[in-house]
Design a protein around this motif. Sequence first.
Motif, short mmCIF file in Angstrom:
data_model
loop_
_atom_site.label_atom_id
_atom_site.label_comp_id
_atom_site.label_asym_id
_atom_site.label_seq_id
_atom_site.Cartn_x
_atom_site.Cartn_y
_atom_site.Cartn_z
N ASN A 199 0.80 -1.22 0.00
CA ASN A 199 0.00 0.00 0.00
C ASN A 199 0.83 1.27 0.00
O ASN A 199 0.29 2.35 -0.18
N ARG B 57 -2.24 5.78 -0.61
CA ARG B 57 -3.26 4.72 -0.60
C ARG B 57 -3.49 4.12 0.78
O ARG B 57 -4.10 3.07 0.91
N THR B 58 -3.02 4.80 1.82
CA THR B 58 -3.20 4.30 3.18
C THR B 58 -4.24 5.16 3.90
O THR B 58 -4.54 6.27 3.49
#
Length: 113
Positions: free
Chosen positions: A3, A55-56
């Motif tokens: 991620n 994307r975290t």
Amino acid sequence: MKNLIACCGLDCETCDARVATLNNDNALREKTAKLWSGLNEVPITPDMINCLGCRTEGVKTPFCDKLCPIRQCVLKKGLATCGDCPDRGGCPTVGAVWNSNSEAKSRLLERDR
């Protein structure tokens, strides 16, 4: 894919904004804000340099959160990254990143090999 790889393929793990956030490093925030202000020709202040990754879950810089056209496109299309997009080959938006950073492109396309 981990991620910490951004929607465009850049490595968030090594991003100065993420490193400054994790280490609460105000000197690195100041340095990054100055650099990014010059590169983007917009005012970026050290207090904007807080990010845990594109994307975290968690905090993101204002650009990464709301302004990045690549991330917004990926979210709108319901994809994980640009590597999942059938239009990636001719995309001028991610193409700008991939033309300046071939590793970003390789990270996203390596699973196609």
